[in-house]
Design a protein around this motif. Sequence first.
Motif, short mmCIF file in Angstrom:
data_model
loop_
_atom_site.label_atom_id
_atom_site.label_comp_id
_atom_site.label_asym_id
_atom_site.label_seq_id
_atom_site.Cartn_x
_atom_site.Cartn_y
_atom_site.Cartn_z
N GLY A 34 28.37 8.48 20.24
CA GLY A 34 28.39 9.68 19.40
C GLY A 34 27.94 10.92 20.15
O GLY A 34 27.36 11.82 19.56
N LEU A 35 28.22 10.98 21.45
CA LEU A 35 27.74 12.09 22.27
C LEU A 35 28.82 13.08 22.68
O LEU A 35 28.63 13.86 23.61
CB LEU A 35 27.04 11.55 23.52
CG LEU A 35 25.75 10.80 23.26
CD1 LEU A 35 25.16 10.27 24.56
CD2 LEU A 35 24.74 11.68 22.56
N THR A 36 29.96 13.06 22.01
CA THR A 36 30.97 14.08 22.25
C THR A 36 31.03 14.98 21.02
O THR A 36 30.64 14.55 19.92
CB THR A 36 32.36 13.46 22.51
OG1 THR A 36 32.76 12.73 21.35
CG2 THR A 36 32.35 12.56 23.73
N CYS B 115 33.88 7.34 31.21
CA CYS B 115 32.66 8.01 30.73
C CYS B 115 32.89 8.60 29.35
O CYS B 115 32.03 8.49 28.46
CB CYS B 115 32.25 9.11 31.70
SG CYS B 115 31.40 8.52 33.16
N ARG B 116 34.03 9.23 29.15
CA ARG B 116 34.34 9.83 27.84
C ARG B 116 34.36 8.77 26.75
O ARG B 116 33.83 8.98 25.65
CB ARG B 116 35.68 10.56 27.90
CG ARG B 116 35.98 11.39 26.69
CD ARG B 116 37.30 12.18 26.79
NE ARG B 116 37.48 12.82 28.07
CZ ARG B 116 38.41 12.44 28.98
NH1 ARG B 116 39.21 11.42 28.75
NH2 ARG B 116 38.53 13.10 30.11
N ALA B 117 34.95 7.61 27.04
CA ALA B 117 35.00 6.52 26.05
C ALA B 117 33.59 6.03 25.71
O ALA B 117 33.27 5.79 24.54
CB ALA B 117 35.85 5.37 26.57
N LEU B 118 32.74 5.90 26.73
CA LEU B 118 31.37 5.45 26.48
C LEU B 118 30.56 6.50 25.73
O LEU B 118 29.75 6.17 24.85
CB LEU B 118 30.68 5.07 27.79
CG LEU B 118 31.19 3.77 28.42
CD1 LEU B 118 30.79 3.68 29.88
CD2 LEU B 118 30.66 2.58 27.65
N ILE C 299 23.60 1.27 30.51
CA ILE C 299 23.58 1.02 31.96
C ILE C 299 24.98 1.22 32.51
O ILE C 299 25.17 1.86 33.56
CB ILE C 299 23.03 -0.38 32.27
CG1 ILE C 299 21.54 -0.45 31.95
CG2 ILE C 299 23.28 -0.76 33.73
CD1 ILE C 299 20.94 -1.84 32.03
N LEU C 300 25.99 0.67 31.83
CA LEU C 300 27.38 0.83 32.26
C LEU C 300 27.77 2.30 32.32
O LEU C 300 28.41 2.75 33.27
CB LEU C 300 28.30 0.06 31.32
CG LEU C 300 29.79 0.14 31.61
CD1 LEU C 300 30.10 -0.46 32.98
CD2 LEU C 300 30.57 -0.57 30.53
N TYR C 301 27.37 3.07 31.30
CA TYR C 301 27.65 4.50 31.31
C TYR C 301 27.00 5.17 32.52
O TYR C 301 27.64 5.97 33.21
CB TYR C 301 27.18 5.16 30.02
CG TYR C 301 27.13 6.66 30.16
CD1 TYR C 301 28.30 7.42 30.18
CD2 TYR C 301 25.92 7.32 30.34
CE1 TYR C 301 28.25 8.79 30.36
CE2 TYR C 301 25.86 8.69 30.52
CZ TYR C 301 27.04 9.42 30.52
OH TYR C 301 26.99 10.77 30.73
N CYS C 302 25.74 4.86 32.79
CA CYS C 302 25.02 5.51 33.89
C CYS C 302 25.66 5.20 35.24
O CYS C 302 25.80 6.08 36.10
CB CYS C 302 23.55 5.09 33.88
SG CYS C 302 22.64 5.71 32.45
N VAL C 303 26.06 3.95 35.45
CA VAL C 303 26.71 3.56 36.70
C VAL C 303 28.06 4.27 36.83
O VAL C 303 28.39 4.82 37.90
CB VAL C 303 26.89 2.02 36.76
CG1 VAL C 303 27.81 1.62 37.90
CG2 VAL C 303 25.54 1.34 36.90
N THR C 304 28.83 4.30 35.75
CA THR C 304 30.14 4.96 35.77
C THR C 304 29.99 6.45 36.01
O THR C 304 30.73 7.05 36.79
CB THR C 304 30.87 4.70 34.44
OG1 THR C 304 30.94 3.30 34.22
CG2 THR C 304 32.27 5.26 34.46
#
Length: 163
Positions: free
Chosen positions: A130-132, A122-125, A74-79
Motif C-alpha cells: 500500500g505504498l503507491t 519494486c512497484r509490484a511489491l 526483505i525481497l523488496y529491499c534486495v530488489t
Amino acid sequence: MQGRKPVPTALRIARGNPRKHTISREEPVPPPAVDLAVPALLESDADARRAWDDTAPMLQRLGVFTTADRDALILYCVTFARWQQAERELRTKGSVVAYRKGSKAPIVSPYVAIANQLAAQCRALLTEFGLTPVSRTRLHVPKDDGSDQKDKFFGARPRSKPA
C-alpha cells in the motif's frame, strides 16, 4: 489460476465493503512485527540496509507490517538495492554501449532492461504494502474519535441515563 487475486480481509475492511460481501472471519492474523533490526541477509549491502531502515518503521507505523510480511519486505529491499545499482551503472556508462559496424543503430546497454525489470518488481511489491499513491487511495483508515483505549479494548458501551 485465473481471475483477480483475493484481497486480504484486513485490506477489504480498510477499503470499505460497499457491496456488503461476506468477510472471512477465519483468515489467520499474524502478530505485528516488533523487531525492526536489519536482517542478516541485508547487512552486507548498504543500499538494501538503507531501504530496510527507511521502509520497515514506516510500515509498522501504518500498521501494515507483521511478522508474516518480513520476507516480502526483505525481497523488496534486495530488489530496490539491485535497481539502484543498475541505475548507477546507467549513469556512469550510459544507456548506449556501442554502435553496430556500418550502421548507426545503437546497441542498448543491458542495464536498461535490468533496471526496467527491477523497477516493475519494486512497484509490484510497493503496491502489495500500500505504498503507491493509487494503492493508498484504496485504503480508508478510521479516524480516532478520542475515546479511551481501555474502552476500545474492553468494549465499553456508553452508559444509559439513570431513570
